[in-house]
Design an enzyme around this catalytic site. Structure first.
Site, mmCIF file in Angstrom:
data_model
loop_
_atom_site.group_PDB
_atom_site.id
_atom_site.type_symbol
_atom_site.label_atom_id
_atom_site.label_comp_id
_atom_site.label_asym_id
_atom_site.label_seq_id
_atom_site.Cartn_x
_atom_site.Cartn_y
_atom_site.Cartn_z
ATOM 1 N N ASP A 110 0.814 -1.207 0.000
ATOM 2 C CA ASP A 110 0.000 0.000 0.000
ATOM 3 C C ASP A 110 0.852 1.263 0.000
ATOM 4 O OD1 ASP A 110 -2.376 1.430 2.407
ATOM 5 O OD2 ASP A 110 -1.873 1.939 0.336
ATOM 6 N N ASP A 294 -1.828 5.565 -5.326
ATOM 7 C CA ASP A 294 -2.160 4.744 -4.158
ATOM 8 C C ASP A 294 -2.528 3.315 -4.531
ATOM 9 O OD1 ASP A 294 -4.640 5.067 -1.478
ATOM 10 O OD2 ASP A 294 -2.992 3.660 -1.840
HETATM 11 C C1 LIG Z 1 -12.777 -6.609 -0.519
HETATM 12 C C2 LIG Z 1 -12.208 -5.251 -0.736
HETATM 13 N N1 LIG Z 1 -12.569 -4.402 -1.676
HETATM 14 O O1 LIG Z 1 -11.803 -3.319 -1.650
HETATM 15 C C3 LIG Z 1 -10.944 -3.442 -0.638
HETATM 16 C C4 LIG Z 1 -9.892 -2.432 -0.279
HETATM 17 C C5 LIG Z 1 -11.194 -4.654 -0.028
HETATM 18 C C6 LIG Z 1 -10.490 -5.200 1.153
HETATM 19 N N2 LIG Z 1 -11.165 -4.644 2.337
HETATM 20 C C7 LIG Z 1 -12.489 -5.113 2.565
HETATM 21 C C8 LIG Z 1 -10.294 -4.741 3.485
HETATM 22 C C9 LIG Z 1 -9.387 -3.591 3.355
HETATM 23 C C10 LIG Z 1 -9.650 -2.307 3.726
HETATM 24 C C11 LIG Z 1 -8.519 -1.627 3.434
HETATM 25 N N3 LIG Z 1 -7.654 -2.472 2.892
HETATM 26 N N4 LIG Z 1 -8.180 -3.690 2.833
HETATM 27 C C12 LIG Z 1 -6.347 -2.098 2.471
HETATM 28 C C13 LIG Z 1 -5.919 -0.862 3.174
HETATM 29 N N5 LIG Z 1 -6.969 0.106 3.098
HETATM 30 C C14 LIG Z 1 -6.808 1.299 2.456
HETATM 31 C C15 LIG Z 1 -5.571 1.657 1.982
HETATM 32 C C16 LIG Z 1 -5.470 2.881 1.313
HETATM 33 N N6 LIG Z 1 -4.291 3.316 0.818
HETATM 34 N N7 LIG Z 1 -6.550 3.664 1.129
HETATM 35 C C17 LIG Z 1 -7.730 3.252 1.623
HETATM 36 N N8 LIG Z 1 -7.892 2.088 2.285
HETATM 37 C C18 LIG Z 1 -8.238 -0.232 3.655
#
Ligand SMILES: Cc1noc(C)c1CN(C)Cc1cc2n(n1)CCN(c1cc(N)ncn1)C2
Length: 404
Positions: A110, A294
């Site tokens: 990330d 990102d």
């Molecule tokens: C399934 C699914 N679908 O889309 C995602 C993402 C997931 C995984 N999700 C449910 C779980 C999750 C939530 C996050 N992630 N994984 C990765 C880090 N996150 C970020 C990073 C960042 N740079 N900016 C914002 N949030 C939030």
């Protein structure tokens, strides 16, 4: 016979450095000397050079520290495959080895955050069910970073927190011997349910790290001074294996020329400014867009005026309150979306802008381009990154983009 001043000016002119030409009879000259802000500093090396310069004794420990950092052998690189987590390319999974013997975890790289955290033996069993976990007690190289804790909340309100160990962390064959590994004692529902990943590797700037009382360095920051070049590339792909390469650029991964633009790491993100955009292959306008590159965000999130300009070209597009985004008939041929960066044009094909049906078997699809209005920052997430080979160049504080 040249005067010193004349010699200096001719030398500098030959070496392409600026010089103030001495007026007739003047015995001085001045030059602008810019320090190399791209140099990735290393304390023991600076000490070694000073001692060597003045003939001071150099201990074996200092020699070893310098040798270790500058790895007098061939400068090092790393290369790791990364795979989409599901049919919507929601996130990308990369295998990471932690500890001795190696414990291999599937992690989400990330560039929008700066903490390496994992599901662990300290994560409540109910939360860790279905996840691969890291057990520091089973690693002979794990050390507790006593007194340190961490807590992080992401843009989508997901969160995690815990305590901290250091251990050896190997990515794509490159090892960082003493990496802060943040062990989760608490994880939010979004992570509990997302069993395909067991944590994150933050590839943002160190200033964004959330360990207290002493913030820790990211894996890449720790690796940078030993890599052939202080940079990494992301080659994310739609429904196929891509890669993260460390210390080198494989230009064969791209069709176009790499265009570079300054990166602003002051907020912890890889911030940059696109110089304009267009829909459907039209000429780029000059409306700049400042945002972040990102890898941890799925979507391309831009201001409402741009989102509207795009979807005005999609007959069936409408905002769906239940989906909290723009949806359209899956059968529509979507226009491409292009943006300018570093003198290059990156074009995201219409196919990449159709993320997925809103549910299994539905003929209504969710757009890869959505509004950034309620976020406060524009995000060039995976939907945009998939169209390019992206160079995250820490040494030169710049981002490179090349069409794939
Ligand atoms: C399934 C699914 N679908 O889309 C995602 C993402 C997931 C995984 N999700 C449910 C779980 C999750 C939530 C996050 N992630 N994984 C990765 C880090 N996150 C970020 C990073 C960042 N740079 N900016 C914002 N949030 C939030």
């Amino acid at each position: 016979m040249q005067t010193f001043g004349a010699f200096l000016v001719s030398f500098l002119a030959a070496s392409g450095m600026a010089a103030a030409l001495p007026t007739e009879g003047q015995k001085t000259a001045s030059i602008e000397v810019a320090y190399n802000k791209n140099y990735v500093a290393h304390g023991p090396t600076a000490l070694f050079k000073a001692k060597r310069k003045y003939g001071a004794p150099i201990s074996d420990n200092l020699k070893a520290a310098v040798a270790a950092k500058h790895s007098l052998t061939k400068r090092q690189t790393g290369s790791a495959n990364t795979n989409p987590s599901d049919s919507a390319d929601d996130e990308y999974i990369t295998s990471v080895s932690i500890g001795t013997p190696a414990q291999v975890l599937p992690l989400d790289f990330d560039t929008g955050s700066s903490d390496l955290w994992v599901f662990s033996s300290e994560t409540p069993k109910s939360s860790a069910s279905g996840h691969v976990t890291y057990s520091p007690s089973k690693s002979s190289t794990a050390k507790k970073l006593s007194g340190s804790t961490w807590s992080i909340e992401y843009g989508d309100k997901s969160s995690s927190s815990g305590d901290v160990y250091t251990d050896i962390v190997t990515i794509g064959g490159f090892s960082v011997k003493t990496q802060a590994v943040e062990s989760a004692t608490k994880v939010s529902t979004q992570f509990v349910q997302d069993t395909v990943i067991s944590g994150l590797v933050g590839l943002g700037f160190d200033v964004g790290n959330q360990v207290s009382p002493r913030p820790q360095k990211t894996w890449f920051s720790n690796a940078a001074s030993s890599l052939a070049e202080p940079l990494f590339t992301a080659d994310l792909r739609h429904q196929e294996t891509g890669s993260y390469n460390f210390g080198f650029i494989d230009t064969s991964l791209a069709k176009g020329t790499i265009g570079y633009t300054p990166a602003d790491g002051s907020e912890g993100y890889w911030g940059f400014t696109a110089t304009g955009y267009s829909v459907g292959g039209a000429k780029l306008n000059r409306n700049s867009i400042t945002g972040i590159a990102d890898t941890g965000t799925t979507l391309l999130l831009l201001p409402d005026n741009i989102v509207d300009a795009y979807y005005n070209n999609v007959e069936s597009a409408e905002y769906d309150d239940s989906q909290e985004g723009v949806v359209f008939d899956c059968s529509e041929d979507l226009p491409s979306f292009s943006f300018g960066v570093g003198g290059q044009t990156i074009t995201i094909s219409g196919d990449l802008l159709n993320l997925t049906p809103i549910e299994e078997g539905s003929s209504t699809c969710f757009g890869g381009l959505q509004s950034s209005a309620d976020i406060g920052i524009n995000i060039f997430g995976d939907v945009a990154l998939k169209a390019a080979l992206v160079v995250f160049d820490l040494g030169n504080e710049r981002l490179g983009w090349a069409q794939k």
